[in-house]
Design an enzyme around this catalytic site. Structure first.
Site, PDB file in Angstrom:
ATOM      1  N   GLY A  32      -8.460 -27.159   0.990  1.00 23.08           N
ATOM      2  CA  GLY A  32      -7.384 -26.343   0.386  1.00 23.08           C
ATOM      3  C   GLY A  32      -6.272 -26.445   1.222  1.00 23.08           C
ATOM      4  O   GLY A  32      -5.471 -25.193   1.731  1.00 23.08           O
ATOM      5  N   GLY A  36      -1.161 -22.265   1.099  1.00 28.82           N
ATOM      6  CA  GLY A  36      -0.366 -21.006   1.919  1.00 28.82           C
ATOM      7  C   GLY A  36      -1.278 -20.560   3.003  1.00 28.82           C
ATOM      8  O   GLY A  36      -0.767 -20.395   3.933  1.00 28.82           O
ATOM      9  N   GLY A  38      -3.914 -22.711   3.885  1.00 26.78           N
ATOM     10  CA  GLY A  38      -4.457 -23.843   4.261  1.00 26.78           C
ATOM     11  C   GLY A  38      -3.581 -24.648   5.704  1.00 26.78           C
ATOM     12  O   GLY A  38      -3.777 -24.883   6.593  1.00 26.78           O
ATOM     13  N   ASP A  58      -7.140 -31.740   0.189  1.00 27.05           N
ATOM     14  CA  ASP A  58      -6.575 -30.765  -0.775  1.00 27.05           C
ATOM     15  C   ASP A  58      -6.455 -31.890  -2.082  1.00 27.05           C
ATOM     16  O   ASP A  58      -6.604 -33.212  -1.728  1.00 27.05           O
ATOM     17  CB  ASP A  58      -4.984 -30.379  -0.413  1.00 27.05           C
ATOM     18  N   ARG A 105      -3.717 -14.211  -5.706  1.00 31.01           N
ATOM     19  CA  ARG A 105      -3.508 -13.208  -6.707  1.00 31.01           C
ATOM     20  C   ARG A 105      -2.083 -12.907  -6.964  1.00 31.01           C
ATOM     21  O   ARG A 105      -1.187 -13.380  -5.828  1.00 31.01           O
ATOM     22  CB  ARG A 105      -3.780 -11.767  -6.117  1.00 31.01           C
ATOM     23  N   ASN A 118     -11.215 -19.880  -9.615  1.00 27.18           N
ATOM     24  CA  ASN A 118     -11.903 -20.119  -8.419  1.00 27.18           C
ATOM     25  C   ASN A 118     -13.365 -20.406  -8.280  1.00 27.18           C
ATOM     26  O   ASN A 118     -13.985 -21.249  -7.600  1.00 27.18           O
ATOM     27  CB  ASN A 118     -11.706 -19.052  -7.317  1.00 27.18           C
ATOM     28  N   SER A 142     -12.091 -18.253  -0.386  1.00 28.97           N
ATOM     29  CA  SER A 142     -11.751 -18.331  -1.501  1.00 28.97           C
ATOM     30  C   SER A 142     -12.164 -16.868  -2.245  1.00 28.97           C
ATOM     31  O   SER A 142     -13.323 -16.796  -2.214  1.00 28.97           O
ATOM     32  CB  SER A 142     -12.109 -19.282  -2.413  1.00 28.97           C
ATOM     33  N   ASP A 174     -10.254  -8.219   7.080  1.00 30.19           N
ATOM     34  CA  ASP A 174     -10.356  -6.650   7.024  1.00 30.19           C
ATOM     35  C   ASP A 174     -10.374  -5.986   8.381  1.00 30.19           C
ATOM     36  O   ASP A 174     -10.016  -5.054   8.856  1.00 30.19           O
ATOM     37  CB  ASP A 174     -11.768  -6.429   6.294  1.00 30.19           C
ATOM     38  N   HIS A 201     -15.594  -7.809   0.238  1.00 33.76           N
ATOM     39  CA  HIS A 201     -14.161  -7.920   0.439  1.00 33.76           C
ATOM     40  C   HIS A 201     -13.465  -7.689  -0.844  1.00 33.76           C
ATOM     41  O   HIS A 201     -12.850  -8.800  -1.395  1.00 33.76           O
ATOM     42  CB  HIS A 201     -14.034  -9.568   1.053  1.00 33.76           C
TER      43      HIS A 201
HETATM   44  N1  LIG Z   1     -11.206 -13.910   2.370  1.00 29.80           N
HETATM   45  C1  LIG Z   1      -9.926 -13.409   2.402  1.00 29.80           C
HETATM   46  O1  LIG Z   1      -9.907 -12.339   3.155  1.00 29.80           O
HETATM   47  C2  LIG Z   1      -8.733 -13.870   1.733  1.00 29.80           C
HETATM   48  C3  LIG Z   1      -8.846 -14.911   0.734  1.00 29.80           C
HETATM   49  N2  LIG Z   1      -7.785 -15.375   0.038  1.00 29.80           N
HETATM   50  C4  LIG Z   1      -7.863 -16.231  -0.940  1.00 29.80           C
HETATM   51  O2  LIG Z   1      -7.773 -17.601  -0.332  1.00 29.80           O
HETATM   52  C5  LIG Z   1      -7.080 -18.511  -1.468  1.00 29.80           C
HETATM   53  C6  LIG Z   1      -6.330 -19.342  -1.226  1.00 29.80           C
HETATM   54  O3  LIG Z   1      -4.784 -18.626  -1.114  1.00 29.80           O
HETATM   55  P1  LIG Z   1      -3.517 -19.449  -0.793  1.00 29.80           P
HETATM   56  O4  LIG Z   1      -3.745 -20.211   0.174  1.00 29.80           O
HETATM   57  O5  LIG Z   1      -2.754 -18.247  -0.638  1.00 29.80           O
HETATM   58  O6  LIG Z   1      -3.393 -20.212  -2.160  1.00 29.80           O
HETATM   59  P2  LIG Z   1      -2.307 -21.407  -2.420  1.00 29.80           P
HETATM   60  O7  LIG Z   1      -2.386 -21.512  -3.930  1.00 29.80           O
HETATM   61  O8  LIG Z   1      -1.190 -21.273  -1.586  1.00 29.80           O
HETATM   62  O9  LIG Z   1      -3.348 -22.606  -1.774  1.00 29.80           O
HETATM   63  C7  LIG Z   1      -4.466 -22.869  -2.585  1.00 29.80           C
HETATM   64  C8  LIG Z   1      -4.652 -24.560  -2.194  1.00 29.80           C
HETATM   65  O10 LIG Z   1      -6.025 -24.863  -2.731  1.00 29.80           O
HETATM   66  C9  LIG Z   1      -5.751 -26.082  -3.432  1.00 29.80           C
HETATM   67  N3  LIG Z   1      -6.914 -26.500  -4.455  1.00 29.80           N
HETATM   68  C10 LIG Z   1      -7.094 -26.028  -5.577  1.00 29.80           C
HETATM   69  N4  LIG Z   1      -7.963 -26.632  -6.117  1.00 29.80           N
HETATM   70  C11 LIG Z   1      -8.577 -27.337  -4.991  1.00 29.80           C
HETATM   71  C12 LIG Z   1      -9.705 -28.073  -5.221  1.00 29.80           C
HETATM   72  N5  LIG Z   1     -10.620 -28.231  -6.074  1.00 29.80           N
HETATM   73  N6  LIG Z   1     -10.112 -28.762  -3.775  1.00 29.80           N
HETATM   74  C13 LIG Z   1      -9.301 -28.571  -2.833  1.00 29.80           C
HETATM   75  N7  LIG Z   1      -8.165 -27.811  -2.913  1.00 29.80           N
HETATM   76  C14 LIG Z   1      -7.844 -27.244  -4.243  1.00 29.80           C
HETATM   77  C15 LIG Z   1      -4.204 -26.142  -4.052  1.00 29.80           C
HETATM   78  O11 LIG Z   1      -3.986 -27.416  -4.347  1.00 29.80           O
HETATM   79  C16 LIG Z   1      -3.517 -25.212  -3.002  1.00 29.80           C
HETATM   80  O12 LIG Z   1      -3.091 -26.058  -2.023  1.00 29.80           O
HETATM   81  C17 LIG Z   1      -7.332 -17.624  -2.787  1.00 29.80           C
HETATM   82  O13 LIG Z   1      -8.302 -17.455  -3.561  1.00 29.80           O
HETATM   83  C18 LIG Z   1      -7.016 -16.246  -2.036  1.00 29.80           C
HETATM   84  O14 LIG Z   1      -7.278 -15.040  -2.959  1.00 29.80           O
HETATM   85  C19 LIG Z   1      -6.482 -14.960   0.651  1.00 29.80           C
HETATM   86  C20 LIG Z   1      -6.226 -14.066   1.502  1.00 29.80           C
HETATM   87  C21 LIG Z   1      -7.457 -13.480   2.375  1.00 29.80           C
HETATM   88  O1  LIG Z   2      -5.543  -9.539  -1.455  1.00 32.90           O
HETATM   89  C1  LIG Z   2      -5.757 -10.820  -1.846  1.00 32.90           C
HETATM   90  O2  LIG Z   2      -5.857 -11.042  -2.884  1.00 32.90           O
HETATM   91  C2  LIG Z   2      -6.026 -11.747  -0.787  1.00 32.90           C
HETATM   92  C3  LIG Z   2      -7.270 -11.102   0.165  1.00 32.90           C
HETATM   93  O3  LIG Z   2      -8.186 -11.245   0.079  1.00 32.90           O
HETATM   94  C4  LIG Z   2      -6.586 -10.217   1.277  1.00 32.90           C
HETATM   95  O4  LIG Z   2      -5.434 -10.213   1.535  1.00 32.90           O
HETATM   96  O5  LIG Z   2      -7.442  -9.403   1.877  1.00 32.90           O
END
Ligand SMILES: NC(=O)C1=CN([C@@H]2O[C@H](COP(=O)(O)OP(=O)(O)OC[C@H]3O[C@@H](n4cnc5c(N)ncnc54)[C@H](O)[C@@H]3O)[C@@H](O)[C@H]2O)C=CC1
Ligand SMILES: O=C([O-])CC(=O)C(=O)O
Length: 338
Positions: A32, A36, A38, A58, A105, A118, A142, A174, A201
């Site tokens: 990924g 954003g 990645g 990706d 989200r 996801n 994710s 967190d 989370h």
């Molecule tokens: N654990 C945590 O604390 C946090 C988790 N997240 C989660 O992280 C995830 C990604 O967020 P962002 O980077 O902002 O989203 P984004 O949409 O900007 O990037 C996601 C990337 O994943 C890629 N992708 C989609 N399907 C794929 C696959 N099968 N194989 C490889 N890559 C693939 C997309 O092409 C895209 O480049 C979301 O589920 C979000 O909720 C976000 C913030 C905090």
């Molecule tokens: O809130 C979200 O959807 C992304 C996330 O997990 C965080 O920022 O903690």
């Protein structure tokens, strides 16, 4: 002399591209990597001297990200992989795989609303991990983490590769938030602050233990409640501020880089590396739970207990269990029926 030291560190070669200290080679993949999270995470991992090979995967746009990041004059060699047919190459030989692949989200959504898309993405990626790098430490970013980690565990169990010491839900953001918010309220130097965050989370499953925060500040109960709520709603705060353009990416990349660095240090035998993470656990009756974890050469060396809780935290712990239990069960069910 140097060579014998080199051979003693997990059988890995130590010298690449003139890197002159006794640090073993480590391959890290970001799945990924064009997203954003990645992209800045790729940058931060490129800056980490513990990484010797960085694989950026990706479904689109990784060649550009990889070419860009590869010009940075730090230790690791960078390669971009795009599309499923290149996933195996990206994963082969990995020590740590970081997964921020999937949709984020929009305002009004919960993390669980991301499940339908996801869950399938994570399942597919974990099947490939089981095939190409079954010994890697998996850092699951994710969402919904409370479900994606159980999905990964089930996929690995089915493949016969599950090692509970090697699967981590990344909850570091967190902790990062709890530290920042606490330092602001307690008026202490943020660099000195430590706050464990346990549970899961998502919303109320995120339970910061401000009673254990250091340096001690003796904040009034109302401040602790406000800090707890802000930490639980930290993700939503960013989602709303971004107004439809995604969720936390930069702070998440920072948090993801801290957690991956801790995993690498553990693998390299650095003692006393402790971070909070959502892992298989017997700390409560739930099969997965976030708490402090000691990292070592095989991943989780020890899942640490919760320590003494305030009455408010005890209530929070009991309130979060039903939601966390149901998110875990949803993940397990999905992995086993699809
Ligand atoms: N654990 C945590 O604390 C946090 C988790 N997240 C989660 O992280 C995830 C990604 O967020 P962002 O980077 O902002 O989203 P984004 O949409 O900007 O990037 C996601 C990337 O994943 C890629 N992708 C989609 N399907 C794929 C696959 N099968 N194989 C490889 N890559 C693939 C997309 O092409 C895209 O480049 C979301 O589920 C979000 O909720 C976000 C913030 C905090
Ligand atoms: O809130 C979200 O959807 C992304 C996330 O997990 C965080 O920022 O903690």
């Amino acid at each position: 002399m140097f060579r014998s030291v080199a051979r003693s560190v997990a059988g890995k070669n130590l010298l690449r591209r003139g890197y002159a200290t006794a640090v073993p080679e480590r391959k890290v993949a970001v799945l990924g990597a064009a997203g954003g999270i990645g992209q800045p995470l790729a940058l931060l991992m490129k800056l980490n001297p513990l990484v010797s090979q960085l694989a950026l995967y990706d479904i689109a746009n990784t060649p550009g990200v990889a070419a860009d990041v590869s010009h940075i004059n730090s230790r690791s060699e960078v390669a971009g992989y795009v599309g499923e047919e290149q996933l195996g190459k990206a994963l082969e030989g990995c020590d740590v795989v970081i997964i921020p692949a999937g949709v984020p989200r929009k305002p009004g959504m919960t993390r669980d609303d991301l499940f339908n898309i996801n869950a399938g993405i994570v399942k597919g990626l974990c099947s490939a991990i089981a095939k190409y790098c079954p010994n890697a430490l998996v850092n699951m970013i994710s969402n919904p983490v409370n479900s994606t980690v159980p999905i990964a565990a089930e996929v690995f169990k089915k493949a016969g590769t599950y090692d509970e010491r090697k699967l981590f839900g990344v909850t570091t953001l967190d902790v990062v938030r709890a530290k920042t918010f606490y330092a602001g309220k307690a008026k202490v130097n943020v660099a000195d602050v430590n706050v464990p965050v346990v549970g899961g989370h998502a919303g109320i499953t995120i339970l910061p233990l401000f009673s254990q925060a250091t340096p001690k500040a003796n904040l009034p109960e109302e401040d602790i409640k406000a800090l707890t709520k802000r930490t639980q709603d930290g993700g939503t705060e960013v989602v709303e501020a971004k107004a439809g353009k995604g969720s936390a990416t930069l702070s998440m990349a920072y948090a993801g880089a801290i957690f991956a660095d801790a995993c690498l240090k553990g693998l390299n035998g650095v003692p006393d590396v402790v971070e909070c993470s959502f892992v298989q656990s017997t700390v409560t009756e739930l099969p997965f739970f976030a708490s402090k974890v000691r990292l070592g050469k095989n991943g989780v060396e020890e899942v640490l207990g919760l320590g003494p809780l305030s009455e408010y935290e005890k209530e929070g712990l009991e309130s979060l269990k039903p939601e966390l239990k149901s998110s875990i069960e949803k993940g397990i069910k999905f992995a086993n029926q699809s």
